[in-house]
Write a protein that holds these residues in place. Sequence first.
Motif, short mmCIF file in Angstrom:
data_model
loop_
_atom_site.label_atom_id
_atom_site.label_comp_id
_atom_site.label_asym_id
_atom_site.label_seq_id
_atom_site.Cartn_x
_atom_site.Cartn_y
_atom_site.Cartn_z
N GLN A 44 0.85 -1.22 0.02
CA GLN A 44 -0.06 0.20 -0.08
C GLN A 44 0.86 1.19 -0.07
N GLY A 45 2.08 1.22 0.24
CA GLY A 45 3.07 2.12 0.19
C GLY A 45 4.55 1.84 0.14
N SER A 46 5.24 2.36 -0.28
CA SER A 46 6.91 2.21 -0.27
C SER A 46 7.40 1.96 1.22
N LEU A 52 12.13 6.28 5.97
CA LEU A 52 12.80 7.59 5.96
C LEU A 52 11.98 8.56 6.68
N ASN A 53 10.53 8.57 6.63
CA ASN A 53 9.74 9.51 7.34
C ASN A 53 10.01 9.12 8.63
N HIS A 54 9.85 7.87 9.12
CA HIS A 54 9.71 7.36 10.49
C HIS A 54 11.09 8.01 11.23
N LEU A 55 12.11 7.76 10.53
CA LEU A 55 13.64 8.29 10.83
C LEU A 55 13.49 9.84 11.03
N GLY A 56 12.73 10.42 10.16
CA GLY A 56 13.03 11.94 10.19
C GLY A 56 12.18 12.45 11.30
N LEU A 57 11.05 11.78 11.48
CA LEU A 57 10.30 12.17 12.80
C LEU A 57 11.04 12.05 14.05
N ALA A 115 2.20 14.93 10.95
CA ALA A 115 3.38 14.72 11.63
C ALA A 115 3.39 15.44 13.00
N GLU A 116 2.61 16.64 13.03
CA GLU A 116 2.89 17.64 14.19
C GLU A 116 2.45 17.37 15.49
N PRO A 117 1.26 16.66 15.58
CA PRO A 117 1.03 15.96 17.03
C PRO A 117 1.99 14.96 17.33
N SER A 197 4.68 6.88 8.97
CA SER A 197 5.88 6.00 9.66
C SER A 197 5.42 4.56 9.48
N LEU A 198 6.41 3.87 9.89
CA LEU A 198 6.15 2.25 9.82
C LEU A 198 5.31 1.75 10.57
N GLY A 199 4.70 2.61 11.67
CA GLY A 199 3.46 2.09 12.32
C GLY A 199 2.28 2.03 11.46
N GLU A 200 2.18 2.63 10.19
CA GLU A 200 1.14 2.29 9.31
C GLU A 200 1.16 1.00 8.79
N VAL A 201 2.41 0.37 8.53
CA VAL A 201 2.43 -1.16 8.13
C VAL A 201 1.82 -2.07 9.45
N ILE A 202 2.32 -1.61 10.42
CA ILE A 202 2.05 -2.41 11.84
C ILE A 202 0.63 -2.21 11.91
N MET A 203 -0.07 -1.34 11.83
CA MET A 203 -1.63 -1.04 12.03
C MET A 203 -2.50 -1.57 10.94
#
Length: 248
Positions: A44-46, A52-57, A115-117, A197-203
Amino acid sequence: MKWLGYTARAAAILLLVLLLVETDLFAPILAPLNDNGAPAIYHQGSLLFLALNHLGLVALSTLVGGGLALIAGIFVTRPAGAEFLPLSRAIVNIGQTFPPIAVLAIAVPSLGFGAEPTLLALTLYGLLPIFENTMAGLKSVPPTALDAARGMGMTGSQRLFQVELPLALPVILTGIRLSFVINLGTATIGSTVGAKSLGEVIMAGITTTNTAYILQGGIIVALLAVLIYDGLGSLERALARRTGMAAR
């Protein structure tokens, strides 16, 4: 036995790269974990983009939280700020004791989804290790080094930036390492409020009872945590050897 450590690191890096860019290689291994022919690989996503987004956060929250905690740790170790130590410690402890998911729930109405919260929750959650290690590092500076600096006519700010902080850096870096690794795992909850984030995959795995998805996200987060923890640990030891202080 150093070769064994190098081999383990290389294997972990290779596995991480394959999981991020050649995930289909693991389809035969993950397929038996799913029932009714459910897909074994998350498409569903790369995964690389999410990682990379996860690490950036995590990096941005550690940078902001680290700066705040470093300033607070320096302030309360100065004579003028010593009386604020109980208050400062209570504030940074709130960040650890208040669940990040609760911070997200409170922050979303004012900050919106995304991302803000998540950054706010991670910043608060990562304050304590850096704050405590900043104080510990500064307090562990040998009095002889400070006396020598005073004897050379250094001002208070010169002693701080040229003597105290360089000597305390290995201990401070330990706090940064702990904060970063803790938030690597915590950042997965950001997907509940729309943060990439990688939480998207887990969720996705949890909502569809897809164990393969959960393993993909979980293993990638775990590998990132182990490799970054190991890398920062090596940096700490190198700095400790240069300054003659043991990293904690």
